[in-house]
Scaffold this motif. Structure first.
Motif, PDB file in Angstrom:
ATOM      1  N   UNK A   1       0.793  -1.139  -0.121  1.00  0.00           N
ATOM      2  CA  UNK A   1      -0.051   0.038  -0.110  1.00  0.00           C
ATOM      3  C   UNK A   1       0.825   1.152  -0.198  1.00  0.00           C
ATOM      4  N   UNK A   2       1.914   1.135   0.732  1.00  0.00           N
ATOM      5  CA  UNK A   2       2.859   2.362   0.694  1.00  0.00           C
ATOM      6  C   UNK A   2       3.451   2.786  -0.490  1.00  0.00           C
ATOM      7  N   UNK A   3       3.859   1.522  -1.060  1.00  0.00           N
ATOM      8  CA  UNK A   3       4.531   1.678  -2.742  1.00  0.00           C
ATOM      9  C   UNK A   3       3.305   2.144  -3.533  1.00  0.00           C
ATOM     10  N   UNK A   4       2.243   1.721  -3.541  1.00  0.00           N
ATOM     11  CA  UNK A   4       1.238   2.137  -4.531  1.00  0.00           C
ATOM     12  C   UNK A   4       0.621   3.339  -4.410  1.00  0.00           C
ATOM     13  N   UNK A   5       0.314   3.670  -3.003  1.00  0.00           N
ATOM     14  CA  UNK A   5      -0.173   5.194  -2.665  1.00  0.00           C
ATOM     15  C   UNK A   5       0.950   6.061  -3.054  1.00  0.00           C
ATOM     16  N   UNK A   6       2.314   5.933  -3.101  1.00  0.00           N
ATOM     17  CA  UNK A   6       3.274   6.861  -3.289  1.00  0.00           C
ATOM     18  C   UNK A   6       3.411   6.888  -5.032  1.00  0.00           C
ATOM     19  N   UNK A   7       3.242   5.932  -5.627  1.00  0.00           N
ATOM     20  CA  UNK A   7       3.262   5.769  -7.127  1.00  0.00           C
ATOM     21  C   UNK A   7       2.169   6.608  -7.472  1.00  0.00           C
ATOM     22  N   UNK A   8       0.875   6.388  -6.975  1.00  0.00           N
ATOM     23  CA  UNK A   8      -0.507   7.119  -7.264  1.00  0.00           C
ATOM     24  C   UNK A   8      -0.378   8.435  -7.285  1.00  0.00           C
ATOM     25  N   UNK A   9       0.387   9.122  -6.124  1.00  0.00           N
ATOM     26  CA  UNK A   9       0.513  10.394  -5.897  1.00  0.00           C
ATOM     27  C   UNK A   9       1.653  11.055  -6.655  1.00  0.00           C
ATOM     28  N   UNK A  10       2.705  10.444  -7.091  1.00  0.00           N
ATOM     29  CA  UNK A  10       3.533  10.956  -7.702  1.00  0.00           C
ATOM     30  C   UNK A  10       3.133  11.158  -9.317  1.00  0.00           C
ATOM     31  N   UNK A  11       2.315  10.060  -9.585  1.00  0.00           N
ATOM     32  CA  UNK A  11       1.568  10.136 -10.960  1.00  0.00           C
ATOM     33  C   UNK A  11       0.683  11.186 -10.999  1.00  0.00           C
TER      34      UNK A  11
ATOM     35  N   UNK B   1      -7.908  -4.345  -3.184  1.00  0.00           N
ATOM     36  CA  UNK B   1      -6.959  -5.512  -2.709  1.00  0.00           C
ATOM     37  C   UNK B   1      -6.561  -6.048  -4.000  1.00  0.00           C
ATOM     38  N   UNK B   2      -7.434  -6.376  -5.123  1.00  0.00           N
ATOM     39  CA  UNK B   2      -6.811  -6.876  -6.426  1.00  0.00           C
ATOM     40  C   UNK B   2      -5.841  -5.922  -7.079  1.00  0.00           C
ATOM     41  N   UNK B   3      -5.918  -4.902  -6.968  1.00  0.00           N
ATOM     42  CA  UNK B   3      -4.799  -4.032  -7.436  1.00  0.00           C
ATOM     43  C   UNK B   3      -3.437  -4.222  -6.719  1.00  0.00           C
ATOM     44  N   UNK B   4      -3.430  -4.387  -5.637  1.00  0.00           N
ATOM     45  CA  UNK B   4      -2.521  -4.760  -4.886  1.00  0.00           C
ATOM     46  C   UNK B   4      -1.852  -6.040  -5.118  1.00  0.00           C
ATOM     47  N   UNK B   5      -2.414  -7.014  -5.263  1.00  0.00           N
ATOM     48  CA  UNK B   5      -1.949  -8.393  -5.820  1.00  0.00           C
ATOM     49  C   UNK B   5      -1.580  -8.042  -7.146  1.00  0.00           C
ATOM     50  N   UNK B   6      -1.924  -7.385  -8.066  1.00  0.00           N
ATOM     51  CA  UNK B   6      -1.372  -7.334  -9.461  1.00  0.00           C
ATOM     52  C   UNK B   6      -0.013  -6.688  -9.338  1.00  0.00           C
ATOM     53  N   UNK B   7      -0.127  -5.570  -8.467  1.00  0.00           N
ATOM     54  CA  UNK B   7       1.330  -4.870  -8.222  1.00  0.00           C
ATOM     55  C   UNK B   7       2.165  -5.712  -7.622  1.00  0.00           C
ATOM     56  N   UNK B   8       1.999  -6.584  -6.814  1.00  0.00           N
ATOM     57  CA  UNK B   8       3.200  -7.507  -6.145  1.00  0.00           C
ATOM     58  C   UNK B   8       3.775  -8.100  -7.535  1.00  0.00           C
ATOM     59  N   UNK B   9       2.754  -8.784  -8.266  1.00  0.00           N
ATOM     60  CA  UNK B   9       3.497  -9.402  -9.371  1.00  0.00           C
ATOM     61  C   UNK B   9       3.974  -8.569 -10.473  1.00  0.00           C
ATOM     62  N   UNK B  10       3.575  -7.196 -10.699  1.00  0.00           N
ATOM     63  CA  UNK B  10       4.186  -6.398 -11.393  1.00  0.00           C
ATOM     64  C   UNK B  10       5.735  -5.914 -10.920  1.00  0.00           C
ATOM     65  N   UNK B  11       5.708  -5.736  -9.768  1.00  0.00           N
ATOM     66  CA  UNK B  11       7.025  -5.486  -9.189  1.00  0.00           C
ATOM     67  C   UNK B  11       8.092  -6.703  -9.278  1.00  0.00           C
ATOM     68  N   UNK B  12       7.554  -7.546  -9.135  1.00  0.00           N
ATOM     69  CA  UNK B  12       8.478  -8.964  -9.290  1.00  0.00           C
ATOM     70  C   UNK B  12       8.866  -9.229 -10.486  1.00  0.00           C
ATOM     71  N   UNK B  13       7.972  -8.854 -11.532  1.00  0.00           N
ATOM     72  CA  UNK B  13       8.654  -9.017 -13.088  1.00  0.00           C
ATOM     73  C   UNK B  13       9.683  -7.717 -13.429  1.00  0.00           C
ATOM     74  N   UNK B  14       9.319  -6.798 -12.727  1.00  0.00           N
ATOM     75  CA  UNK B  14      10.315  -5.562 -12.689  1.00  0.00           C
ATOM     76  C   UNK B  14      11.538  -5.925 -12.430  1.00  0.00           C
ATOM     77  N   UNK B  15      11.649  -6.437 -11.263  1.00  0.00           N
ATOM     78  CA  UNK B  15      13.113  -6.677 -10.705  1.00  0.00           C
ATOM     79  C   UNK B  15      13.802  -7.674 -11.571  1.00  0.00           C
ATOM     80  N   UNK B  16      12.898  -8.758 -12.152  1.00  0.00           N
ATOM     81  CA  UNK B  16      13.534  -9.976 -12.779  1.00  0.00           C
ATOM     82  C   UNK B  16      14.105  -9.266 -14.311  1.00  0.00           C
ATOM     83  N   UNK B  17      13.303  -8.248 -14.766  1.00  0.00           N
ATOM     84  CA  UNK B  17      13.626  -7.665 -16.051  1.00  0.00           C
ATOM     85  C   UNK B  17      14.906  -7.019 -15.831  1.00  0.00           C
ATOM     86  N   UNK B  18      15.021  -5.992 -14.652  1.00  0.00           N
ATOM     87  CA  UNK B  18      16.401  -5.389 -14.548  1.00  0.00           C
ATOM     88  C   UNK B  18      17.399  -6.265 -14.067  1.00  0.00           C
ATOM     89  N   UNK B  19      17.057  -7.256 -13.286  1.00  0.00           N
ATOM     90  CA  UNK B  19      18.266  -7.991 -13.313  1.00  0.00           C
ATOM     91  C   UNK B  19      18.762  -8.710 -14.494  1.00  0.00           C
TER      92      UNK B  19
END
Length: 221
Positions: free
Chosen positions: A165-175, A192-210
């Motif tokens: 929630x901290x990450x997603x709220x920060x992202x929404x405010x910055x956008x 809650x569904x958005x939060x679950x989606x974001x967990x997967x999205x951040x995991x994919x991002x880290x994998x891509x950056x790695x």
């Protein structure tokens, strides 16, 4: 063994850190710190020096510090008085060590001279956030005491999603700050569904950056 998955800016993520995103797990300092680094260096780089994300470890130090001179050594180089927005992840741990059981988001808006606290568990981190706000006050470049406001916030439905929630709220405010110039929170978006989606999205991002980081390392002479 707990191998390093990604080194990004000042963040170092190990396999155990990244696995927290797979849920249902409480996020640690390293994951939230990485998200803040990514926002500053990539996602919201266009906002430049008008915005600053203070990493969780430094925020915890600010909260627990009892020496104004020592605090000044950390905060004066950040030049908070010149920033339009200051983002901090608040932890309910009472010592300077890693730990705790709940995260919330504290945002300082310079123009309105106001601290906005976003807590997905109905303000239970309020005392911790207020303590941080009071420690920051002398470094904000204003003679007026900043207001502290508990902002409306989407509620988490479990005991482990507060960090997301901290990450997603920060992202929404910055956008909103990027597009409209004013950070305000679209409450209906963060479900809650958005939060679950974001967990997967951040995991994919880290994998891509790695993978990108590995390719760059392999190409070096």
């Amino acid at each position: 063994m707990d191998p390093v998955v990604l080194s990004y800016q000042d963040s170092l993520l190990r396999r155990s850190d990244v696995s927290l995103l797979e849920g249902p797990h409480w996020l640690n300092d390293q994951v939230i710190g990485f998200a803040f680094e990514y926002f500053a260096a990539n996602r919201f780089r266009v906002l430049g020096k008008s915005i600053i994300f203070i990493c969780p470890q430094v925020t915890q130090f600010i909260k627990c510090s009892s020496c104004p001179d020592e605090l000044g050594l950390f905060l004066e180089p950040l030049d908070l008085a010149s920033r339009h927005w200051v983002f901090l992840a608040v932890n309910d741990n009472s010592s300077q060590t890693s730990g705790g059981s709940h995260w919330s988001l504290l945002v300082y808006h310079h123009k309105s001279n106001q601290f906005a606290h976003y807590d997905s568990q109905c303000g239970i981190n309020s005392l911790h956030a207020r303590r941080i706000a009071s420690k920051l006050q002398p470094f904000l470049g204003t003679n007026r005491m900043a207001l502290f406001v508990e902002e409306p916030c989407p509620s988490q439905q479990n005991g482990y999603d507060c960090g997301m929630y901290v990450i997603c709220i920060a992202e929404a405010l910055c956008e909103k700050a990027r597009v409209e110039g004013i950070p305000h929170l679209p409450l209906q978006m963060i479900t809650p569904a958005y939060i679950s989606e974001k967990r997967a999205e951040w995991s994919r991002l880290i994998q891509s950056l790695s993978q990108s980081d590995s390719c760059c390392s392999l190409s070096l002479p």
